[in-house]
Design a protein around this motif. Structure first.
Motif, short mmCIF file in Angstrom:
data_model
loop_
_atom_site.label_atom_id
_atom_site.label_comp_id
_atom_site.label_asym_id
_atom_site.label_seq_id
_atom_site.Cartn_x
_atom_site.Cartn_y
_atom_site.Cartn_z
N HIS A 1 0.83 -1.05 -0.17
CA HIS A 1 0.07 0.11 0.03
C HIS A 1 0.70 1.29 0.04
N THR B 1 -1.90 -1.09 -3.78
CA THR B 1 -3.28 -1.48 -3.47
C THR B 1 -4.10 -0.21 -3.47
N PHE C 1 -7.45 0.30 -5.60
CA PHE C 1 -8.83 0.82 -5.00
C PHE C 1 -9.21 2.00 -5.70
N TYR D 1 -5.33 7.53 -0.49
CA TYR D 1 -6.32 6.76 0.47
C TYR D 1 -5.04 5.82 1.64
N LEU E 1 -8.91 1.85 3.71
CA LEU E 1 -9.13 0.85 3.09
C LEU E 1 -9.80 -0.11 3.67
N ALA F 1 -7.00 -6.64 1.58
CA ALA F 1 -7.33 -5.50 0.82
C ALA F 1 -7.28 -5.92 -0.82
N ILE G 1 -10.45 -6.24 -3.48
CA ILE G 1 -10.49 -5.22 -4.39
C ILE G 1 -10.53 -5.94 -6.03
#
Length: 221
Positions: free
Chosen positions: A122, A150, A154, A169, A174, A198, A202
């Motif tokens: 992320h 990620t 997202f 984000y 998330l 996640a 997703i």
């Protein structure tokens, strides 16, 4: 500086040459279920790529749309550079009770563990650069693995129209959106597991009408 054993009169150690050999002629046009992914995270002394250092690395494998809990890595690094102000976030102390290894040994374990897996993180650019800086300090090259963010996934997911959204984000956001537990946040292994969760949540949002292939994910920005 770690002094690695050499072979074939080259400047690189065995494990790095073996790692590089894994990326010869790999086809990216393959279904996700046929690939090994590794979600990973780093805890660091701060956010300066040059002056800060990795405190810990956590990683977990994903294969065939499932998290493989037996395929994990967690290492803590000995610290010459330390920032007491960040302990409140990650809880890692310079002289705590955790077993710690040198940066060179941590890099060796991480590279052997990830192999040619597609990496997932992320806000992946930070983790990629901070690992690359550690590799460079060991006299090695940069990561060769493909890396998926990620945060980017997202924004591109089918049920979240964020294509023109410039927000970054957070992983907490998330977790809230995707209903993922935050019970182990701000540890490298915990955040790696959350990132893996996640990713799997997703993917179905992106395309429900056909099987997704890795080159399609890598094309998302």
């Amino acid at each position: 500086m770690q002094f690695w054993p050499k072979k074939n009169n080259t400047n690189f150690p065995d494990f790095w040459q073996e790692y590089l050999s894994l990326f010869n002629g790999k086809d990216q046009n393959v279904p996700l279920k046929d690939l090994r992914f590794v979600a990973f995270d780093t805890e660091t002394t701060g956010f300066d790529y040059t002056d800060d250092r990795v405190l810990s690395i956590g990683a977990i494998g994903i294969k065939n749309n499932s998290i493989n809990v037996s395929d994990q890595l967690e290492v803590y690094l000995k610290q010459d550079i330390f920032n007491e102000a960040t302990v409140e976030i990650h809880g890692i102390r310079k002289n705590g009770t955790l077993d710690k290894i040198s940066e060179g040994d941590a890099i060796l374990q991480f590279i052997r563990y990830i192999g040619n897996a597609v990496l997932i993180a992320h806000h992946a650019n930070f983790d990629r650069i901070i690992i690359n800086k550690a590799l460079q300090r060991q006299g090695l090259g940069d990561l060769k693995n493909k890396i998926i963010d990620t945060g980017v996934l997202f924004k591109n997911s089918k049920h979240q129209i964020y294509h023109n959204d410039r927000r970054h984000y957070s992983l907490d956001e998330l977790c809230s959106e995707l209903k993922i537990s935050k019970s182990d946040r701000h540890t490298a292994s915990g955040d790696a597991f959350i990132t893996a969760m996640a990713f799997l949540k997703i993917i179905p949002r992106l395309k429900k009408d056909k099987q997704i292939k890795i080159n399609e994910l890598l094309a998302l920005r």
